[in-house]
Design an enzyme around this catalytic site. Structure first.
Site, PDB file in Angstrom:
ATOM      1  CG  HIS A  68      -1.890  -1.116   1.264  1.00  0.00           C
ATOM      2  ND1 HIS A  68      -2.888  -1.277   0.329  1.00  0.00           N
ATOM      3  CD2 HIS A  68      -2.011  -2.167   2.122  1.00  0.00           C
ATOM      4  CE1 HIS A  68      -3.590  -2.360   0.611  1.00  0.00           C
ATOM      5  NE2 HIS A  68      -3.078  -2.923   1.693  1.00  0.00           N
ATOM      6  CD  GLU A 168      -4.402  -9.312   4.611  1.00  0.00           C
ATOM      7  OE1 GLU A 168      -4.649  -8.184   5.092  1.00  0.00           O
ATOM      8  OE2 GLU A 168      -3.528  -9.493   3.737  1.00  0.00           O
ATOM      9  CG  ASP A 194      -7.953  -6.507   3.355  1.00  0.00           C
ATOM     10  OD1 ASP A 194      -8.743  -6.015   2.543  1.00  0.00           O
ATOM     11  OD2 ASP A 194      -6.758  -6.192   3.409  1.00  0.00           O
TER      12      ASP A 194
END
Length: 274
Positions: A68, A168, A194
């Site tokens: 990210h 996740e 997530d």
């Protein structure tokens, strides 16, 4: 003769002979987890910030974000070098479970790799395949910054490489018993972002929902019961709960502490002039 250099907290030992390092750099976070000690990680994308974090003596691992965040491949080497100077483990989150990506990240000089969305036993095996040399895995042999000057690096690298996977998705939680059968993984982090959306649309954007937190705690206890290390994202509000569940690896947001300190200072200033 030999010169022994011991870094901050004595976590890293390098033996130099004639200007060459002969022993592989020790992985501070990996060995701390093996001793069941808590590891604090913070995410940094600037080597100068890494230096500052190292000077505090409170950080064990630098989390480098390539899923990210803005970090590029050349920057990865600089961030890992800065981490080495302070004896902190450099860990990178790659953006996909691809052996080529994992091996390339390790070649750039990081000591640990973290892979997102590992949902099955087969996917966990794929991570290990890309991160470890034979006979544990089949990481490509192309040289590594951590191996510069190290005698027989490829035969000792597996001992110091740390492999972390993210649990996740709810499917990963449901498959956890099988995932835990895979050797070569140092830590299985259970993280809320997530995971919350994978539990259903009613949990989207609600990682702090009690149902999500309960799933995390149950999964962490299952991981610990299997004799493996676990952790999650953490702050003052939840780190004690995660430690009680057996967690030992924690990603903490240092920016929030800076923000809280500055807001406190601003409040004192405003009170004084009001």
């Amino acid at each position: 003769g030999s010169i022994i250099l011991v870094s901050t907290k004595g976590q890293t030992k390098e033996q130099l002979k004639g200007g060459k390092m002969t022993e592989i750099r020790q992985n501070r976070a990996k060995h701390m987890l093996q001793r069941n000690e808590p590891v604090i990680a913070v995410s940094c994308s600037d080597p100068d910030v890494v230096d500052m974090m190292g000077s505090f003596g409170a950080v064990d691992c630098i989390w480098i974000e390539m899923e990210h965040g803005p970090v590029t491949w050349p920057q990865l080497s600089d961030l890992s070098r800065a981490s080495d100077l302070w004896g902190m483990t450099s860990l990178v989150r790659v953006n996909a479970n691809e052996p080529g990506l994992i091996g390339r990240a390790l070649d750039r000089g990081v000591q640990a790799v973290l892979v997102p969305h590992v949902n099955t036993k087969e996917e966990a095996e794929r991570v290990v395949h890309g991160a470890k040399f034979a006979p544990v895995g089949m990481r490509g042999m192309g040289g590594s910054r951590q191996g510069l000057g190290v005698t027989d690096y490829v035969r000792t690298a597996n001992d110091e490489i740390m492999v972390v996977i993210l649990i996740e998705d709810i499917v990963a939680v449901n498959n956890l018993a099988d995932i835990l059968k895979v050797d070569g993984i140092d830590c299985l982090m259970v993280v809320p972002g997530d995971l919350s959306q994978s539990m259903g649309p009613e949990y989207l954007g609600r990682p702090d929902h009690p149902d999500v937190q309960a799933v995390i705690e149950k999964a962490m206890k299952q991981i610990v019961a299997a004799g493996r290390a676990t952790g999650s994202t953490a702050s003052d509000s939840n780190i004690e709960r995660w430690m009680d569940a057996g967690g030992r690896f924690f990603l903490c947001n240092y920016q929030s502490y800076i923000g809280n300190g500055l807001r406190g200072l601003r409040s004192k200033v405003n009170a004084k002039v009001s």
